[in-house]
Write a protein that holds these residues in place. Structure first.
Motif, PDB file in Angstrom:
ATOM      1  N   VAL A 144       0.532  -1.242   0.017  1.00  0.00           N
ATOM      2  CA  VAL A 144       0.035   0.099  -0.034  1.00  0.00           C
ATOM      3  C   VAL A 144       1.071   1.168   0.032  1.00  0.00           C
ATOM      4  O   VAL A 144       0.703   2.117  -0.620  1.00  0.00           O
ATOM      5  CB  VAL A 144      -0.784  -0.054   1.174  1.00  0.00           C
ATOM      6  N   HIS A 145       1.865   1.358   0.921  1.00  0.00           N
ATOM      7  CA  HIS A 145       2.935   2.326   0.902  1.00  0.00           C
ATOM      8  C   HIS A 145       4.145   1.800   0.226  1.00  0.00           C
ATOM      9  O   HIS A 145       4.851   0.907   0.711  1.00  0.00           O
ATOM     10  CB  HIS A 145       3.096   2.759   2.513  1.00  0.00           C
ATOM     11  N   GLY A 146       4.389   2.408  -0.946  1.00  0.00           N
ATOM     12  CA  GLY A 146       5.872   1.768  -1.547  1.00  0.00           C
ATOM     13  C   GLY A 146       7.025   2.139  -0.739  1.00  0.00           C
ATOM     14  O   GLY A 146       7.963   1.185  -0.769  1.00  0.00           O
ATOM     15  N   ASP A 147       7.045   3.030   0.226  1.00  0.00           N
ATOM     16  CA  ASP A 147       8.264   3.069   0.986  1.00  0.00           C
ATOM     17  C   ASP A 147       8.167   1.984   2.178  1.00  0.00           C
ATOM     18  O   ASP A 147       7.136   2.004   2.871  1.00  0.00           O
ATOM     19  CB  ASP A 147       8.107   4.649   1.817  1.00  0.00           C
ATOM     20  N   ILE A 148       9.221   1.374   2.094  1.00  0.00           N
ATOM     21  CA  ILE A 148       9.028   0.179   3.004  1.00  0.00           C
ATOM     22  C   ILE A 148       9.171   0.494   4.474  1.00  0.00           C
ATOM     23  O   ILE A 148       8.367  -0.036   5.467  1.00  0.00           O
ATOM     24  CB  ILE A 148       9.971  -1.098   2.748  1.00  0.00           C
ATOM     25  N   ALA A 189       5.562   1.590   5.449  1.00  0.00           N
ATOM     26  CA  ALA A 189       4.619   0.394   5.314  1.00  0.00           C
ATOM     27  C   ALA A 189       4.970  -0.386   6.713  1.00  0.00           C
ATOM     28  O   ALA A 189       3.968  -0.586   7.081  1.00  0.00           O
ATOM     29  CB  ALA A 189       4.887  -0.412   4.259  1.00  0.00           C
ATOM     30  N   VAL A 190       6.000  -0.587   7.106  1.00  0.00           N
ATOM     31  CA  VAL A 190       6.299  -1.236   8.205  1.00  0.00           C
ATOM     32  C   VAL A 190       5.858  -0.623   9.596  1.00  0.00           C
ATOM     33  O   VAL A 190       5.161  -1.026  10.491  1.00  0.00           O
ATOM     34  CB  VAL A 190       7.966  -1.512   8.491  1.00  0.00           C
ATOM     35  N   ARG A 191       5.905   0.726   9.614  1.00  0.00           N
ATOM     36  CA  ARG A 191       5.556   1.694  10.524  1.00  0.00           C
ATOM     37  C   ARG A 191       4.445   1.616  10.810  1.00  0.00           C
ATOM     38  O   ARG A 191       3.612   1.338  12.052  1.00  0.00           O
ATOM     39  CB  ARG A 191       6.102   2.891  10.664  1.00  0.00           C
ATOM     40  N   VAL A 192       3.440   1.775   9.818  1.00  0.00           N
ATOM     41  CA  VAL A 192       1.982   1.805   9.677  1.00  0.00           C
ATOM     42  C   VAL A 192       1.408   0.395  10.389  1.00  0.00           C
ATOM     43  O   VAL A 192       0.526   0.289  11.252  1.00  0.00           O
ATOM     44  CB  VAL A 192       1.400   2.113   8.462  1.00  0.00           C
ATOM     45  N   LEU A 193       1.856  -0.614   9.938  1.00  0.00           N
ATOM     46  CA  LEU A 193       1.687  -1.940  10.239  1.00  0.00           C
ATOM     47  C   LEU A 193       2.140  -2.235  11.776  1.00  0.00           C
ATOM     48  O   LEU A 193       1.032  -2.780  12.573  1.00  0.00           O
ATOM     49  CB  LEU A 193       2.330  -3.125   9.536  1.00  0.00           C
ATOM     50  N   LYS A 194       3.144  -1.756  12.134  1.00  0.00           N
ATOM     51  CA  LYS A 194       3.477  -1.899  13.658  1.00  0.00           C
ATOM     52  C   LYS A 194       2.802  -1.121  14.682  1.00  0.00           C
ATOM     53  O   LYS A 194       2.475  -1.455  15.722  1.00  0.00           O
ATOM     54  CB  LYS A 194       4.866  -1.479  13.942  1.00  0.00           C
ATOM     55  N   SER A 195       2.214   0.243  14.078  1.00  0.00           N
ATOM     56  CA  SER A 195       1.264   0.943  14.735  1.00  0.00           C
ATOM     57  C   SER A 195       0.109   0.127  15.142  1.00  0.00           C
ATOM     58  O   SER A 195      -0.625   0.035  16.160  1.00  0.00           O
ATOM     59  CB  SER A 195       1.102   2.182  14.051  1.00  0.00           C
ATOM     60  N   SER A 196      -0.609  -0.436  13.998  1.00  0.00           N
ATOM     61  CA  SER A 196      -1.661  -1.326  14.187  1.00  0.00           C
ATOM     62  C   SER A 196      -1.585  -2.591  14.940  1.00  0.00           C
ATOM     63  O   SER A 196      -2.435  -2.889  15.757  1.00  0.00           O
ATOM     64  CB  SER A 196      -2.184  -1.900  12.711  1.00  0.00           C
ATOM     65  N   MET A 197      -0.533  -3.381  15.105  1.00  0.00           N
ATOM     66  CA  MET A 197      -0.170  -4.305  15.838  1.00  0.00           C
ATOM     67  C   MET A 197      -0.046  -3.911  17.007  1.00  0.00           C
ATOM     68  O   MET A 197      -0.147  -4.913  18.234  1.00  0.00           O
ATOM     69  CB  MET A 197       0.923  -5.121  15.215  1.00  0.00           C
ATOM     70  N   THR A 198       0.724  -2.866  17.521  1.00  0.00           N
ATOM     71  CA  THR A 198       0.747  -2.433  18.786  1.00  0.00           C
ATOM     72  C   THR A 198      -0.918  -2.128  19.349  1.00  0.00           C
ATOM     73  O   THR A 198      -0.835  -2.692  20.562  1.00  0.00           O
ATOM     74  CB  THR A 198       1.232  -1.132  18.744  1.00  0.00           C
ATOM     75  N   ASP A 199      -1.640  -1.567  18.659  1.00  0.00           N
ATOM     76  CA  ASP A 199      -3.088  -1.813  19.225  1.00  0.00           C
ATOM     77  C   ASP A 199      -3.729  -2.896  19.542  1.00  0.00           C
ATOM     78  O   ASP A 199      -4.334  -3.104  20.205  1.00  0.00           O
ATOM     79  CB  ASP A 199      -3.935  -0.740  17.945  1.00  0.00           C
ATOM     80  N   LEU A 200      -3.459  -3.793  18.642  1.00  0.00           N
ATOM     81  CA  LEU A 200      -3.758  -5.063  18.843  1.00  0.00           C
ATOM     82  C   LEU A 200      -3.426  -5.769  20.368  1.00  0.00           C
ATOM     83  O   LEU A 200      -4.193  -6.344  21.203  1.00  0.00           O
ATOM     84  CB  LEU A 200      -3.303  -6.065  17.636  1.00  0.00           C
ATOM     85  N   VAL A 201      -2.020  -5.633  20.280  1.00  0.00           N
ATOM     86  CA  VAL A 201      -1.477  -6.138  21.620  1.00  0.00           C
ATOM     87  C   VAL A 201      -2.015  -5.567  22.834  1.00  0.00           C
ATOM     88  O   VAL A 201      -2.364  -6.121  23.801  1.00  0.00           O
ATOM     89  CB  VAL A 201       0.175  -6.094  21.736  1.00  0.00           C
ATOM     90  N   GLN A 202      -2.396  -4.295  22.693  1.00  0.00           N
ATOM     91  CA  GLN A 202      -2.943  -3.591  23.989  1.00  0.00           C
ATOM     92  C   GLN A 202      -4.391  -3.771  23.996  1.00  0.00           C
ATOM     93  O   GLN A 202      -4.887  -3.303  25.343  1.00  0.00           O
ATOM     94  CB  GLN A 202      -2.688  -2.030  23.659  1.00  0.00           C
ATOM     95  N   ALA A 203      -5.190  -3.904  22.974  1.00  0.00           N
ATOM     96  CA  ALA A 203      -6.536  -3.952  22.960  1.00  0.00           C
ATOM     97  C   ALA A 203      -7.100  -5.356  23.439  1.00  0.00           C
ATOM     98  O   ALA A 203      -8.268  -5.359  23.854  1.00  0.00           O
ATOM     99  CB  ALA A 203      -7.246  -3.279  21.804  1.00  0.00           C
ATOM    100  N   VAL A 204      -6.692  -6.515  22.756  1.00  0.00           N
ATOM    101  CA  VAL A 204      -7.208  -7.640  22.679  1.00  0.00           C
ATOM    102  C   VAL A 204      -6.760  -8.695  23.785  1.00  0.00           C
ATOM    103  O   VAL A 204      -5.572  -8.997  23.616  1.00  0.00           O
ATOM    104  CB  VAL A 204      -7.029  -8.301  21.217  1.00  0.00           C
ATOM    105  N   PRO A 205      -7.346  -9.063  24.772  1.00  0.00           N
ATOM    106  CA  PRO A 205      -6.991 -10.091  25.537  1.00  0.00           C
ATOM    107  C   PRO A 205      -6.582 -11.558  24.776  1.00  0.00           C
ATOM    108  O   PRO A 205      -7.598 -11.844  23.801  1.00  0.00           O
ATOM    109  CB  PRO A 205      -8.088 -10.138  26.403  1.00  0.00           C
ATOM    110  N   PRO A 206      -5.751 -12.273  25.485  1.00  0.00           N
ATOM    111  CA  PRO A 206      -5.820 -13.576  24.658  1.00  0.00           C
ATOM    112  C   PRO A 206      -6.738 -14.474  24.486  1.00  0.00           C
ATOM    113  O   PRO A 206      -7.000 -15.359  23.627  1.00  0.00           O
ATOM    114  CB  PRO A 206      -4.334 -14.283  25.320  1.00  0.00           C
ATOM    115  N   GLU A 207      -7.804 -14.578  25.697  1.00  0.00           N
ATOM    116  CA  GLU A 207      -8.769 -15.400  25.505  1.00  0.00           C
ATOM    117  C   GLU A 207      -9.991 -15.280  24.476  1.00  0.00           C
ATOM    118  O   GLU A 207     -10.718 -15.910  24.406  1.00  0.00           O
ATOM    119  CB  GLU A 207      -9.669 -15.415  26.874  1.00  0.00           C
TER     120      GLU A 207
END
Length: 359
Positions: free
Chosen positions: A220-224, A227-245
């Protein structure tokens, strides 16, 4: 060490490869979890000379349930478990009351088979309908999943068995196509037996990848770095928001970097743009030698950082699965294990970007 799982369809197409040899091959390669696809269940019924069309395969006749119990016993005898049965499609958000009830009956029809298979999880893909026959309105979708979750709980209470669970997955071309949009539904449902199915390919297909980008990057973002920074931001939200269960299952696949000059979007507007890529060009994790380029390790590291303790389950679709010969099943089983082992090594190298100040 997470246990390995694989979708039955990722060992060979059901129309070409009988199910039992695929299962035995998976067991010999150390897989512990099997993701049972509808097409493979239908093929197994056909092998037992029973009707396998979509209408017949989920009728709880004694003949069908006997074959389901046989399959459950076979998988168990091989030291594996049927982790789930899937997929259910076009279930939630239907506006016609008659069609809605018919869809709900399709879900409930799975429950006795789940007992026979010895699995507790069925999951549905977020609705892909783009017309006015369906809605993605949060309250409507949540009400539908809550009703289905309650029906699954009532079935379990009535037969005294373990709780049955409903998993909800956001396909990359569905109305709700991100983990955040499926997570908000699961939160609104507020039932212990309704949770997320996360899929690394579908996450990356929206948040990182664009196989049609004319710059040839496949992103989506040609600049790698972007692209990685945007993905990691989303995945940080995932870790902080979703409990493992609340993560009921995790699927993963890499995919091939396409040449945008020859890989063109479908001309038929009814075909989702990402569908040909998803169905024909997925790869096992870290198969860079085959053109794989998705950072599956970033998504996997984040999912494991939530505390998720379930299997890492491969869901790979590729035209190579349609080829004949026992070597196809053996080859894909081997590639899957090699890919997962590579992936775990890559995950260990991922810095914990989800910790404060790491991004």
């Amino acid at each position: 060490m997470p246990e390995f799982g694989i979708a039955t369809l990722s060992l060979g197409t059901a129309t070409v490869h009988p199910l039992e040899p695929r299962l035995r091959t998976a067991a010999t390669h150390g897989y512990k979890h099997i993701d049972l696809f509808d097409e493979c269940w239908a093929g197994y019924l056909a092998e037992h000379n029973l009707p396998s069309d979509p209408e017949s395969r989920w009728k709880p006749t004694e003949e069908n349930l006997a074959v389901a119990r046989k399959l459950g016993h076979l998988v168990s005898s091989l030291g594996m478990k049927i982790a789930c049965t899937q997929p259910l499609r076009e279930i939630e958000g239907l506006l016609d009351p008659v069609e809605r009830q018919a869809a709900f009956r399709r879900v409930k029809a799975r429950f006795p088979f789940m007992r026979a298979f010895r699995t507790d999880l069925v999951f549905m893909c977020a609705n892909i309908r783009a017309d006015e026959s369906a809605t993605d309105h949060l309250d409507t979708v949540a009400d539908d999943l809550r009703e289905l979750g309650d029906a699954a709980a009532a079935f379990a209470l009535a037969d005294g068995g373990p709780m049955l669970k409903i998993g909800y997955e956001g396909l990359s071309w569905a109305r709700r196509n991100t983990w955040k949009r499926t997570w908000e539904v699961v939160q609104r449902v507020n039932r212990a037996n309704v949770g997320l199915v996360l899929d690394a390919f579908n996450i990356l297909a929206v948040e990182f990848a664009d196989p049609y980008n004319p710059d040839g990057s496949g992103r989506v973002h040609g600049d790698i770095d972007v692209a990685v920074r945007v993905l990691k931001s989303s995945m940080t939200d995932l870790v902080q928001a979703v409990p493992p269960e609340k993560i009921f299952f995790y699927q993963l696949a890499d995919a091939q970097l396409m040449d945008p000059t020859t890989f063109l979007k479908p001309s038929d507007p009814k075909i989702p743009a990402l569908l040909p890529w998803s169905r024909g060009h997925r790869l096992f994790p870290c198969e860079k030698e085959r053109g794989g380029y998705l950072p599956v390790e970033i998504v996997t590291a984040a999912v494991l950082a939530t505390g998720y303790g379930g299997p890492l389950s491969l869901e790979v679709f590729n035209r190579s699965l349609e080829e004949g010969g026992a070597q196809v099943v053996e080859g894909h089983a081997t590639r899957g294990v090699v890919g997962l082992e590579r992936l775990l090594k890559e995950v260990q190298r991922v810095e914990p970007f989800w910790e404060r100040g790491r991004l």
